[in-house]
Write a protein that holds these residues in place. Structure first.
Motif, PDB file in Angstrom:
ATOM      1  N   THR A  69       0.902  -1.211   0.015  1.00  0.00           N
ATOM      2  CA  THR A  69      -0.080  -0.013  -0.078  1.00  0.00           C
ATOM      3  C   THR A  69       0.935   1.263  -0.105  1.00  0.00           C
ATOM      4  O   THR A  69       1.998   1.133   0.203  1.00  0.00           O
ATOM      5  N   GLY A  70       0.424   2.344  -0.383  1.00  0.00           N
ATOM      6  CA  GLY A  70       1.045   3.617  -0.473  1.00  0.00           C
ATOM      7  C   GLY A  70       0.068   4.903  -1.211  1.00  0.00           C
ATOM      8  O   GLY A  70      -1.192   4.570  -0.814  1.00  0.00           O
ATOM      9  N   HIS A  71       0.724   5.774  -1.836  1.00  0.00           N
ATOM     10  CA  HIS A  71      -0.197   6.827  -2.262  1.00  0.00           C
ATOM     11  C   HIS A  71       0.492   7.375  -3.612  1.00  0.00           C
ATOM     12  O   HIS A  71       1.752   7.267  -3.628  1.00  0.00           O
ATOM     13  N   TYR A  72      -0.183   8.064  -4.347  1.00  0.00           N
ATOM     14  CA  TYR A  72       0.491   8.617  -5.328  1.00  0.00           C
ATOM     15  C   TYR A  72       0.105  10.281  -5.057  1.00  0.00           C
ATOM     16  O   TYR A  72      -0.919  10.739  -4.826  1.00  0.00           O
ATOM     17  N   GLU A  73       1.379  11.068  -5.306  1.00  0.00           N
ATOM     18  CA  GLU A  73       1.257  12.381  -5.087  1.00  0.00           C
ATOM     19  C   GLU A  73       1.023  13.339  -6.309  1.00  0.00           C
ATOM     20  O   GLU A  73       2.144  13.244  -7.270  1.00  0.00           O
ATOM     21  N   ASN A  74      -0.138  13.611  -6.781  1.00  0.00           N
ATOM     22  CA  ASN A  74      -0.395  14.341  -7.823  1.00  0.00           C
ATOM     23  C   ASN A  74       0.522  15.501  -8.222  1.00  0.00           C
ATOM     24  O   ASN A  74       0.905  15.787  -9.431  1.00  0.00           O
ATOM     25  N   ASP A  75       1.053  16.297  -7.014  1.00  0.00           N
ATOM     26  CA  ASP A  75       1.430  17.466  -7.594  1.00  0.00           C
ATOM     27  C   ASP A  75       3.034  17.000  -7.562  1.00  0.00           C
ATOM     28  O   ASP A  75       3.634  17.783  -8.311  1.00  0.00           O
ATOM     29  N   THR A  76       3.722  15.933  -6.950  1.00  0.00           N
ATOM     30  CA  THR A  76       4.976  15.877  -7.470  1.00  0.00           C
ATOM     31  C   THR A  76       5.258  14.780  -8.398  1.00  0.00           C
ATOM     32  O   THR A  76       6.361  14.649  -8.893  1.00  0.00           O
ATOM     33  N   GLY A  77       4.455  13.889  -8.550  1.00  0.00           N
ATOM     34  CA  GLY A  77       4.403  12.650  -9.554  1.00  0.00           C
ATOM     35  C   GLY A  77       5.238  11.549  -8.885  1.00  0.00           C
ATOM     36  O   GLY A  77       5.658  10.654  -9.336  1.00  0.00           O
ATOM     37  N   ASP A  78       5.092  11.409  -7.311  1.00  0.00           N
ATOM     38  CA  ASP A  78       5.556  10.436  -6.666  1.00  0.00           C
ATOM     39  C   ASP A  78       4.589   9.352  -6.123  1.00  0.00           C
ATOM     40  O   ASP A  78       3.665   9.644  -5.686  1.00  0.00           O
ATOM     41  N   LEU A  79       5.237   7.955  -6.528  1.00  0.00           N
ATOM     42  CA  LEU A  79       4.241   7.191  -6.152  1.00  0.00           C
ATOM     43  C   LEU A  79       5.048   6.449  -4.865  1.00  0.00           C
ATOM     44  O   LEU A  79       6.320   6.016  -5.068  1.00  0.00           O
ATOM     45  N   VAL A  80       4.567   6.296  -3.616  1.00  0.00           N
ATOM     46  CA  VAL A  80       5.236   6.152  -2.304  1.00  0.00           C
ATOM     47  C   VAL A  80       4.622   4.717  -1.891  1.00  0.00           C
ATOM     48  O   VAL A  80       3.477   4.449  -1.708  1.00  0.00           O
ATOM     49  N   VAL A  81       5.395   3.695  -1.635  1.00  0.00           N
ATOM     50  CA  VAL A  81       5.228   2.510  -1.275  1.00  0.00           C
ATOM     51  C   VAL A  81       5.616   2.581   0.228  1.00  0.00           C
ATOM     52  O   VAL A  81       6.796   2.938   0.728  1.00  0.00           O
ATOM     53  N   ASP A  82       4.578   2.547   1.507  1.00  0.00           N
ATOM     54  CA  ASP A  82       4.915   2.460   2.721  1.00  0.00           C
ATOM     55  C   ASP A  82       4.180   1.755   3.432  1.00  0.00           C
ATOM     56  O   ASP A  82       4.206   1.837   4.771  1.00  0.00           O
ATOM     57  N   GLY A  83       3.422   0.623   2.929  1.00  0.00           N
ATOM     58  CA  GLY A  83       2.862  -0.235   3.885  1.00  0.00           C
ATOM     59  C   GLY A  83       2.785  -1.617   3.180  1.00  0.00           C
ATOM     60  O   GLY A  83       2.905  -1.866   1.996  1.00  0.00           O
ATOM     61  N   SER A  84       2.612  -2.614   3.936  1.00  0.00           N
ATOM     62  CA  SER A  84       2.873  -3.913   3.354  1.00  0.00           C
ATOM     63  C   SER A  84       2.019  -4.889   4.148  1.00  0.00           C
ATOM     64  O   SER A  84       1.808  -4.802   5.401  1.00  0.00           O
TER      65      SER A  84
END
Length: 187
Positions: A136-151
């Protein structure tokens, strides 16, 4: 009083779940995407290590029906070492659906994402392991970053000097710069 508190918590959970389930999404521009990140961290109860780089690729659906906004087709890691021992980590599950989980509270430009059914194989000198599950994680529309921080991943089989055991939780922390820049809108 305890019953009232539990009832309120259950009602809030049900409301949040139904709000997420009824959300609709739009992706711009959609299509094939790739992401590059460095470094990534893999962690288990008895060991952890960094990979100097990681890459992800997949595709996004411009007008998704429901919450599946695309697929993740590949995840690759390079430069993974622990105490001078090189490890390779290979995605063995193939393409998996990428699901939007709704807006992220307090972050108006972020969208929660998850992918399930992933399977990986890790090999290194004196160590092999299979692990899988969801990320799991999130996508940051402002920066274009896809962050994975949960499993929710766990080890299914291991022969790794006793450092990994079947059932051990498996965590991944990674941050990918996605190209082309995408926007995932929640309505």
């Amino acid at each position: 009083m305890l019953v009232a508190a539990l009832s309120a918590a259950m009602a809030l959970t049900a409301t949040s779940a139904s709000a997420t389930a009824s959300a609709s999404y739009a992706v711009t521009p959609g299509g094939a995407f790739s992401g590059h990140g460095a470094p990534a961290t893999w962690a288990w109860p008895a060991m952890s290590f960094y990979c100097s780089a990681t890459d992800v690729a997949g595709s996004l659906v411009p007008a998704p029906v429901g919450s599946v906004v695309g697929t993740v087709s590949s995840v690759a890691f390079s430069g993974c070492t622990l105490a001078g021992i090189a490890f390779s980590i290979t995605l063995t599950s193939g393409a998996r659906p990428l699901t939007a989980t709704g807006a992220v509270a307090g972050r108006p430009t972020w969208v929660g994402l998850s992918v399930s059914g992933l399977a990986f194989r890790m090999t290194g000198t004196g160590c092999t392991a299979n692990f899988g599950g969801g990320l799991t994680g999130h996508y940051e529309n402002d920066t274009g970053d896809l962050v994975v921080d949960g499993s929710t991943m766990t080890v299914s089989a291991a022969n790794c000097l006793g450092l990994l055991q079947a059932g051990d939780p498996t965590d991944l922390d990674a941050d990918y710069a996605v190209t082309p820049h995408q926007t995932i809108q929640v309505s």
